[in-house]
Write a protein that holds these residues in place. Structure first.
Motif, PDB file in Angstrom:
ATOM      1  N   ASP A 108    -133.568  27.438 -48.349  1.00 34.50           N
ATOM      2  CA  ASP A 108    -132.423  27.818 -49.176  1.00 34.50           C
ATOM      3  C   ASP A 108    -131.758  26.591 -49.788  1.00 34.50           C
ATOM      4  OD1 ASP A 108    -132.853  30.469 -48.631  1.00 34.50           O
ATOM      5  OD2 ASP A 108    -131.319  30.619 -47.073  1.00 34.50           O
ATOM      6  N   ALA A 109    -131.636  25.534 -49.003  1.00 32.95           N
ATOM      7  CA  ALA A 109    -131.013  24.306 -49.495  1.00 32.95           C
ATOM      8  C   ALA A 109    -131.884  23.628 -50.543  1.00 32.95           C
ATOM      9  CB  ALA A 109    -130.743  23.351 -48.327  1.00 32.95           C
ATOM     10  N   ASN A 110    -133.198  23.598 -50.295  1.00 27.78           N
ATOM     11  CA  ASN A 110    -134.110  22.914 -51.205  1.00 27.78           C
ATOM     12  C   ASN A 110    -134.242  23.619 -52.553  1.00 27.78           C
ATOM     13  OD1 ASN A 110    -134.575  21.002 -49.275  1.00 27.78           O
ATOM     14  ND2 ASN A 110    -136.650  21.665 -48.760  1.00 27.78           N
ATOM     15  N   PHE A 111    -134.064  24.941 -52.542  1.00 33.19           N
ATOM     16  CA  PHE A 111    -134.241  25.698 -53.782  1.00 33.19           C
ATOM     17  C   PHE A 111    -132.925  26.256 -54.323  1.00 33.19           C
ATOM     18  CE2 PHE A 111    -138.488  25.521 -52.055  1.00 33.19           C
ATOM     19  CZ  PHE A 111    -139.271  25.322 -53.197  1.00 33.19           C
ATOM     20  N   ALA A 112    -131.816  25.667 -53.881  1.00 26.84           N
ATOM     21  CA  ALA A 112    -130.510  26.064 -54.408  1.00 26.84           C
ATOM     22  C   ALA A 112    -130.399  25.628 -55.861  1.00 26.84           C
ATOM     23  CB  ALA A 112    -129.404  25.426 -53.579  1.00 26.84           C
ATOM     24  N   ASP A 113    -129.490  26.256 -56.579  1.00 23.80           N
ATOM     25  CA  ASP A 113    -129.272  25.981 -58.004  1.00 23.80           C
ATOM     26  C   ASP A 113    -129.069  24.487 -58.227  1.00 23.80           C
ATOM     27  OD1 ASP A 113    -128.480  25.938 -60.669  1.00 23.80           O
ATOM     28  OD2 ASP A 113    -127.366  27.811 -60.489  1.00 23.80           O
ATOM     29  N   ILE A 114    -129.938  23.896 -59.043  1.00 22.99           N
ATOM     30  CA  ILE A 114    -129.875  22.452 -59.248  1.00 22.99           C
ATOM     31  C   ILE A 114    -128.768  22.065 -60.222  1.00 22.99           C
ATOM     32  CG2 ILE A 114    -131.503  22.335 -61.183  1.00 22.99           C
ATOM     33  CD1 ILE A 114    -132.655  19.834 -59.867  1.00 22.99           C
ATOM     34  N   HIS A 115    -128.330  23.007 -61.053  1.00 23.13           N
ATOM     35  CA  HIS A 115    -127.253  22.757 -62.011  1.00 23.13           C
ATOM     36  C   HIS A 115    -126.128  23.760 -61.766  1.00 23.13           C
ATOM     37  CE1 HIS A 115    -129.760  19.926 -64.100  1.00 23.13           C
ATOM     38  NE2 HIS A 115    -130.659  20.836 -64.386  1.00 23.13           N
ATOM     39  N   PRO A 116    -125.265  23.505 -60.808  1.00 23.00           N
ATOM     40  CA  PRO A 116    -124.208  24.470 -60.491  1.00 23.00           C
ATOM     41  C   PRO A 116    -123.319  24.753 -61.699  1.00 23.00           C
ATOM     42  CG  PRO A 116    -124.361  22.751 -58.814  1.00 23.00           C
ATOM     43  CD  PRO A 116    -125.212  22.312 -59.961  1.00 23.00           C
ATOM     44  N   PRO A 117    -122.880  25.986 -61.864  1.00 20.22           N
ATOM     45  CA  PRO A 117    -122.023  26.343 -62.995  1.00 20.22           C
ATOM     46  C   PRO A 117    -120.597  25.876 -62.774  1.00 20.22           C
ATOM     47  CG  PRO A 117    -122.297  28.226 -61.559  1.00 20.22           C
ATOM     48  CD  PRO A 117    -123.177  27.143 -61.008  1.00 20.22           C
ATOM     49  N   PHE A 118    -119.776  25.964 -63.816  1.00 19.40           N
ATOM     50  CA  PHE A 118    -118.348  25.699 -63.645  1.00 19.40           C
ATOM     51  C   PHE A 118    -117.779  26.728 -62.683  1.00 19.40           C
ATOM     52  CE2 PHE A 118    -118.898  23.841 -67.987  1.00 19.40           C
ATOM     53  CZ  PHE A 118    -118.499  22.541 -67.678  1.00 19.40           C
ATOM     54  N   GLU A 119    -116.950  26.279 -61.772  1.00 16.43           N
ATOM     55  CA  GLU A 119    -116.431  27.167 -60.741  1.00 16.43           C
ATOM     56  C   GLU A 119    -115.402  28.155 -61.276  1.00 16.43           C
ATOM     57  OE1 GLU A 119    -114.983  24.883 -57.506  1.00 16.43           O
ATOM     58  OE2 GLU A 119    -116.958  24.130 -56.914  1.00 16.43           O
ATOM     59  N   ASN A 120    -114.680  27.741 -62.323  1.00 17.76           N
ATOM     60  CA  ASN A 120    -113.624  28.608 -62.842  1.00 17.76           C
ATOM     61  C   ASN A 120    -113.309  28.241 -64.287  1.00 17.76           C
ATOM     62  OD1 ASN A 120    -111.925  26.230 -62.638  1.00 17.76           O
ATOM     63  ND2 ASN A 120    -111.719  26.704 -60.453  1.00 17.76           N
TER      64      ASN A 120
END
Length: 455
Positions: free
Chosen positions: A14-26
């Motif tokens: 799960d950690a290795n394949f988590a979103d590599i470009h996190p979106p804006f939180e808000n």
């Protein structure tokens, strides 16, 4: 050394394949970035986008907290704007063209802002487009990838009834089956396809393969026009001794398994060699490492200056611990007990430019030997030449010929995307779908789409 699965724990996968470009939180975070935009006149970011998204406009709409209008602006040009915000090589497209680069400042994070608006629209299932009344015209589309879905959405908006024939069990094409899982998740791909279909008038028939379950002649007789968006997908072979050994796989199949199975189900070696330096090669190498391979080495016959992938992608592979060997070309794979154990490579030097303009690699006469238990071939993909030839469509080495209206050599049959251009970006396929829809609407004498922003 061995090839096996279940190398990591569930948490590690799960950690290795988590979103590599996190979106804006808000919204507040998105507003900070959006307000950096200079809203250029004759903006270079628009010109660098194959689908011509009005970037300053959608960002300006974010600054006024008009998220619905922002999403409409994006989707009007690119109905797969959500997916493209995740997978586009923006460093060589919109963000690479941002004027802030000339000022030696960080470019506007266009992709993240695009993702912000489109994610909200998709998650809220906003009905941003209204379908016109049915014209009675029926179009068949082969392939539910970016080109096919883009074409289908434009046609449906104009009241054309569309049936899409897809060989897989899910839509999305390359987005769903051919891109690294840490860039775009299968769950999002499914949401995006559902959002595109929500306009109505589009039916997808899955597990239908052209040349097997359906024929082009059958589609021609049952529909007013046909659009072919079959992509590419045949792995280019190395044609070297030992290629048939166990442990030698092609990158397309390797990534397909990662996308269609659970991460713990996909087998990977201890020491993996990846041949190639395109985006698919990078995806294969980084994911092999994230699946638990102890050592991954990428082999490329040219230098970094000639590599087809972007510097951003290369840096990603390096950060994942992948090793790079430049100026080396595979010449033989040897093994023990029918399983790969070594990759033999010839050292290369660069000679005169080839037909593509890149300098041709020439054998320097020395050999490098890598001890490996898995070899992933990512030397490129080939069109479905036999399928194209069997349907008597004019082509060049399997790439279909089309005219300015996306029409093939067969009247009423149109084509676009990778099956025409040989393999480009997702965003190029989306634009090809739009072009195909325009050509089909002309052919069917259906009014052209006039998009007005009601938001």
């Amino acid at each position: 050394m061995s090839i096996t699965n279940f190398r990591l724990t569930t948490d590690e996968y799960d950690a290795n394949f988590a979103d590599i470009h996190p979106p804006f939180e808000n919204l507040a975070a998105a507003l900070v970035e959006a307000n950096r935009c200079l809203f250029c006149y004759d903006a270079p970011c628009i010109k660098s986008c194959p689908t011509s998204i009005d970037v300053p406009k959608f960002i300006k709409q974010i600054t006024t907290e008009n998220i619905k209008g922002s999403a409409h602006t994006i989707f009007s040009s690119n109905i797969m704007g959500g997916g493209c915000s995740r997978v586009c090589p923006v460093e060589k497209l919109c963000e690479g063209a941002c004027v802030y680069n000339l000022l030696e400042e960080k470019p506007i994070e266009i992709a993240r802002l695009q993702r912000y608006s489109t994610d909200i629209a998709i998650s809220h299932k906003w009905p941003l487009f209204k379908r016109k009344p049915s014209t009675g015209k029926r179009v068949a589309i082969v392939g539910a990838g970016p080109a096919g879905l883009s074409c289908a959405h434009v046609l449906s908006r104009e009241g054309v009834d569309v049936t899409v024939y897809e060989k897989e069990s899910k839509g999305g094409g390359l987005m769903t089956y051919g891109i690294a899982a840490y860039k775009v998740t299968p769950a999002f791909c499914e949401e995006e396809v559902d959002y595109i279909l929500s306009i109505g008038g589009i039916e997808i028939k899955y597990n239908q393969t052209l040349g097997e379950n359906i024929s082009l002649a059958e589609l021609q007789s049952n529909y007013d026009a046909v659009y072919l968006g079959i992509g590419v997908g045949l792995a280019r072979q190395l044609n070297i001794p030992g290629e048939e050994l166990e442990g030698v796989v092609d990158a397309i199949s390797f990534i397909y398994d990662i996308r269609s199975k659970g991460f713990n189900q996909v087998k990977v070696g201890d020491r993996v060699a990846v041949i190639g330096m395109g985006m698919t090669a990078i995806d294969a190498a980084t994911q092999a490492k994230r699946l638990g391979a102890k050592e991954v080495t990428m082999v490329y016959r040219r230098t970094e200056a000639e590599m087809p992938c972007t510097t951003v992608e290369l840096d990603l592979a390096k950060l994942d611990g992948c090793k790079i060997i430049w100026l080396a070309a595979p010449k033989e794979i040897t093994g023990e007990n029918d399983h790969v154990s070594q990759l033999h490579c010839s050292t290369m030097v660069l000679g005169e430019p080839d037909a593509s303009g890149r300098r041709s690699p020439i054998d320097a006469g020395e050999t490098i030997v890598l001890n490996v238990d898995m070899v992933i071939k990512a030397a490129g993909q080939m069109p479905f030449e036999a399928l194209v030839t069997s349907n008597n469509i004019d082509h060049q080495y399997g790439k279909m010929w089309v005219d300015a209206n996306s029409g093939t050599s067969i009247p009423g049959v149109f084509a676009g995307g990778d099956c025409v251009n040989g393999g480009k970006e997702v965003v190029d396929a989306v634009q090809a779908g739009k072009d195909g829809a325009k050509g089909i609407l002309n052919y069917l004498n259906v009014n052209q789409p006039v998009i007005t922003n009601q938001y």
